[in-house]
Design a protein around this motif. Sequence first.
Motif, PDB file in Angstrom:
ATOM      1  N   THR A 159      63.316  71.795  28.695  1.00 15.89           N
ATOM      2  CA  THR A 159      63.403  73.188  28.228  1.00 15.89           C
ATOM      3  C   THR A 159      62.699  74.122  29.201  1.00 15.89           C
ATOM      4  OG1 THR A 159      63.469  72.475  25.919  1.00 15.89           O
ATOM      5  CG2 THR A 159      62.862  74.754  26.331  1.00 15.89           C
ATOM      6  N   PHE A 160      61.551  73.712  29.694  1.00 12.07           N
ATOM      7  CA  PHE A 160      60.802  74.557  30.626  1.00 12.07           C
ATOM      8  C   PHE A 160      61.538  74.695  31.958  1.00 12.07           C
ATOM      9  CE2 PHE A 160      57.743  74.686  34.206  1.00 12.07           C
ATOM     10  CZ  PHE A 160      57.279  75.977  34.024  1.00 12.07           C
ATOM     11  N   GLU A 161      61.986  73.560  32.532  1.00 11.50           N
ATOM     12  CA  GLU A 161      62.555  73.581  33.878  1.00 11.50           C
ATOM     13  C   GLU A 161      63.924  74.247  33.934  1.00 11.50           C
ATOM     14  OE1 GLU A 161      62.469  69.797  35.854  1.00 11.50           O
ATOM     15  OE2 GLU A 161      60.405  69.388  35.269  1.00 11.50           O
ATOM     16  N   VAL A 162      64.741  74.068  32.886  1.00 11.36           N
ATOM     17  CA  VAL A 162      66.099  74.600  32.908  1.00 11.36           C
ATOM     18  C   VAL A 162      66.250  75.842  32.037  1.00 11.36           C
ATOM     19  CG1 VAL A 162      68.542  74.029  32.581  1.00 11.36           C
ATOM     20  CG2 VAL A 162      66.935  72.243  33.252  1.00 11.36           C
ATOM     21  N   LEU A 192      62.081  78.550  33.071  1.00 14.91           N
ATOM     22  CA  LEU A 192      61.700  78.922  34.434  1.00 14.91           C
ATOM     23  C   LEU A 192      62.749  79.780  35.152  1.00 14.91           C
ATOM     24  CD1 LEU A 192      59.131  78.435  36.002  1.00 14.91           C
ATOM     25  CD2 LEU A 192      60.210  76.466  37.099  1.00 14.91           C
ATOM     26  N   PRO A 193      64.062  79.474  35.050  1.00 12.79           N
ATOM     27  CA  PRO A 193      65.041  80.321  35.740  1.00 12.79           C
ATOM     28  C   PRO A 193      65.077  81.759  35.222  1.00 12.79           C
ATOM     29  CG  PRO A 193      66.000  78.205  35.160  1.00 12.79           C
ATOM     30  CD  PRO A 193      64.691  78.298  34.434  1.00 12.79           C
ATOM     31  N   LEU A 194      64.807  81.954  33.943  1.00 16.33           N
ATOM     32  CA  LEU A 194      64.846  83.299  33.360  1.00 16.33           C
ATOM     33  C   LEU A 194      63.521  84.031  33.520  1.00 16.33           C
ATOM     34  CD1 LEU A 194      66.816  82.646  30.043  1.00 16.33           C
ATOM     35  CD2 LEU A 194      67.696  83.446  32.243  1.00 16.33           C
ATOM     36  N   PHE A 195      62.430  83.271  33.485  1.00 17.07           N
ATOM     37  CA  PHE A 195      61.098  83.876  33.571  1.00 17.07           C
ATOM     38  C   PHE A 195      60.265  83.146  34.635  1.00 17.07           C
ATOM     39  CE2 PHE A 195      62.645  84.103  29.168  1.00 17.07           C
ATOM     40  CZ  PHE A 195      62.704  85.480  28.995  1.00 17.07           C
ATOM     41  N   PRO A 196      60.590  83.395  35.905  1.00 14.09           N
ATOM     42  CA  PRO A 196      59.860  82.729  36.993  1.00 14.09           C
ATOM     43  C   PRO A 196      58.357  83.017  36.899  1.00 14.09           C
ATOM     44  CG  PRO A 196      61.778  83.891  37.829  1.00 14.09           C
ATOM     45  CD  PRO A 196      61.613  84.322  36.406  1.00 14.09           C
ATOM     46  N   GLY A 197      57.584  82.018  37.201  1.00 14.49           N
ATOM     47  CA  GLY A 197      56.134  82.188  37.156  1.00 14.49           C
ATOM     48  C   GLY A 197      55.518  81.859  35.814  1.00 14.49           C
ATOM     49  N   PRO A 220      53.853  76.294  32.551  1.00 14.40           N
ATOM     50  CA  PRO A 220      54.414  75.223  31.720  1.00 14.40           C
ATOM     51  C   PRO A 220      53.599  74.999  30.451  1.00 14.40           C
ATOM     52  CG  PRO A 220      53.346  74.333  33.685  1.00 14.40           C
ATOM     53  CD  PRO A 220      53.433  75.809  33.866  1.00 14.40           C
ATOM     54  N   ILE A 221      52.316  75.351  30.502  1.00 12.34           N
ATOM     55  CA  ILE A 221      51.451  75.173  29.330  1.00 12.34           C
ATOM     56  C   ILE A 221      51.875  76.117  28.203  1.00 12.34           C
ATOM     57  CG2 ILE A 221      49.092  75.352  28.462  1.00 12.34           C
ATOM     58  CD1 ILE A 221      48.121  74.552  31.234  1.00 12.34           C
ATOM     59  N   ILE A 222      52.160  77.374  28.564  1.00  8.83           N
ATOM     60  CA  ILE A 222      52.589  78.349  27.549  1.00  8.83           C
ATOM     61  C   ILE A 222      53.926  77.931  26.945  1.00  8.83           C
ATOM     62  CG2 ILE A 222      53.326  80.731  27.184  1.00  8.83           C
ATOM     63  CD1 ILE A 222      51.312  81.562  29.337  1.00  8.83           C
ATOM     64  N   SER A 223      54.876  77.551  27.815  1.00 11.16           N
ATOM     65  CA  SER A 223      56.183  77.109  27.346  1.00 11.16           C
ATOM     66  C   SER A 223      56.054  75.915  26.408  1.00 11.16           C
ATOM     67  CB  SER A 223      57.070  76.736  28.539  1.00 11.16           C
ATOM     68  OG  SER A 223      58.279  76.153  28.117  1.00 11.16           O
ATOM     69  N   THR A 224      55.191  74.979  26.778  1.00 10.84           N
ATOM     70  CA  THR A 224      54.991  73.772  25.971  1.00 10.84           C
ATOM     71  C   THR A 224      54.379  74.101  24.620  1.00 10.84           C
ATOM     72  OG1 THR A 224      54.725  72.392  27.951  1.00 10.84           O
ATOM     73  CG2 THR A 224      53.812  71.540  25.901  1.00 10.84           C
ATOM     74  N   LEU A 225      53.402  74.992  24.602  1.00  5.74           N
ATOM     75  CA  LEU A 225      52.750  75.370  23.344  1.00  5.74           C
ATOM     76  C   LEU A 225      53.744  76.011  22.379  1.00  5.74           C
ATOM     77  CD1 LEU A 225      49.336  76.806  24.613  1.00  5.74           C
ATOM     78  CD2 LEU A 225      49.717  74.664  23.368  1.00  5.74           C
TER      79      LEU A 225
END
Length: 430
Positions: free
Chosen positions: A105-108, A111-116, A119-124
Amino acid sequence: MTTKHLNHIATLGFALFAMFFGAGNLLLPPFIGLQVADSWSWTTIGFMITAIFLPFLGILSIVRSGDNFDALGDRINPKLSLVLGIIIMLGIGPLIAIPRTAATTFEVGVLPLFPGTSPIISTLVFFAITAGLSLSSSKVVDVIGNYLTPLLIILLFSLIIVGIVNPINTDMVHTFTESDAFVLGFIEGYQTLDVLASVIFAGIIISAANEKGYTSKAERSKIVIASGILAALCLLFIYGGLVYLGATSGYEISTDVKRATLLLHLSNTLLGSYGSIAIAVAIALACLTTSIALTCAVGTFFEKLTKGKLGYKTLVILCSVISAVLSITGVEDIIRYAAPFLGFIYPIVITLVLYIIIFGKIVPRKRPFIGAIFGTTIISFFGLLTSFNVGIPLINQWIEKLPFYSYDIAWLVPSIIGFIVFLLIDKTKK
């Protein structure tokens, strides 16, 4: 069949599809299609055997045995089935499958929509949603089947149909023989973890069917099998389509190409500026539905195992925390460290499922099934040693001479021998 029954089949079938169709199911097919190019049809056949046909047999084996994996395990040995159940739950749960959903979910998707984005925030955020929906386990099947899955299927079908009507590149290079392409698809199908998941998901679907009023075994079996067929048909079209998209991607194959990068290339090329958004939504839906289903399964399993000493809610939170920590390693690393584990446990579960399906009704005693699993486990164990570079050369040479070794099913003949030997011993004692 009434409209009510058809609606229930649709709800349960779409829910089962969504449970199966997670991170690996979306990333793996295009990647193997890229590798085999014009042999994509053969690799699709191999992939479908281990990623669709065998998981469907897994569901069928549970339906025939009882209501859940415990009933299947009782056909062999309670202690053995307990150990096998724990290994399966850890694999499809917090150690491999669930972390992979968040990493994908984070990598595809993110990240493409919100570069930078960290991964910790996305995971939480991902596991907050997973835990929140998993805590209402009784409504999980309906939420997934009625709302999340139809949107996921529409997005994936749109991507595939566009790719079939207007392929990116039809000049495919011959890189694999038909046999090698089949073997690659067959082995890569292990990475979906769907055979392992099928013996657990079947219990969830059976329980949901029971809540919808299908209380007799005959009614329950019909509705679950019909739902399984619907899920299998959806998977069949999507897997075949994604393999074809990978084969016609026009993407340069290299040893360092990432599966997530290839998927983004396909979506952006086929769907234009909206490609990243479409694939982000598809990824989020696919990964969330699988993560929720697996988290529910883990919580239910270990609550029962500990006889309630660890509550369902506590286990859901614990599973989410462990999965969150492991997911930060990234998709490629998770797939890499999962390979030895899958190479060991997959053949054992396949053996159990196949022998119960084929001989379950005509061989009532337990020893022959234990013999089949014993034969498979020996081969799988030495394969596990080899994957860690501690194999025994003499034994490895013997294993390499076994029938079907080149198809990665060297365990088949030893399992048959084990089954026959233990069957004869059982008859002699009797």
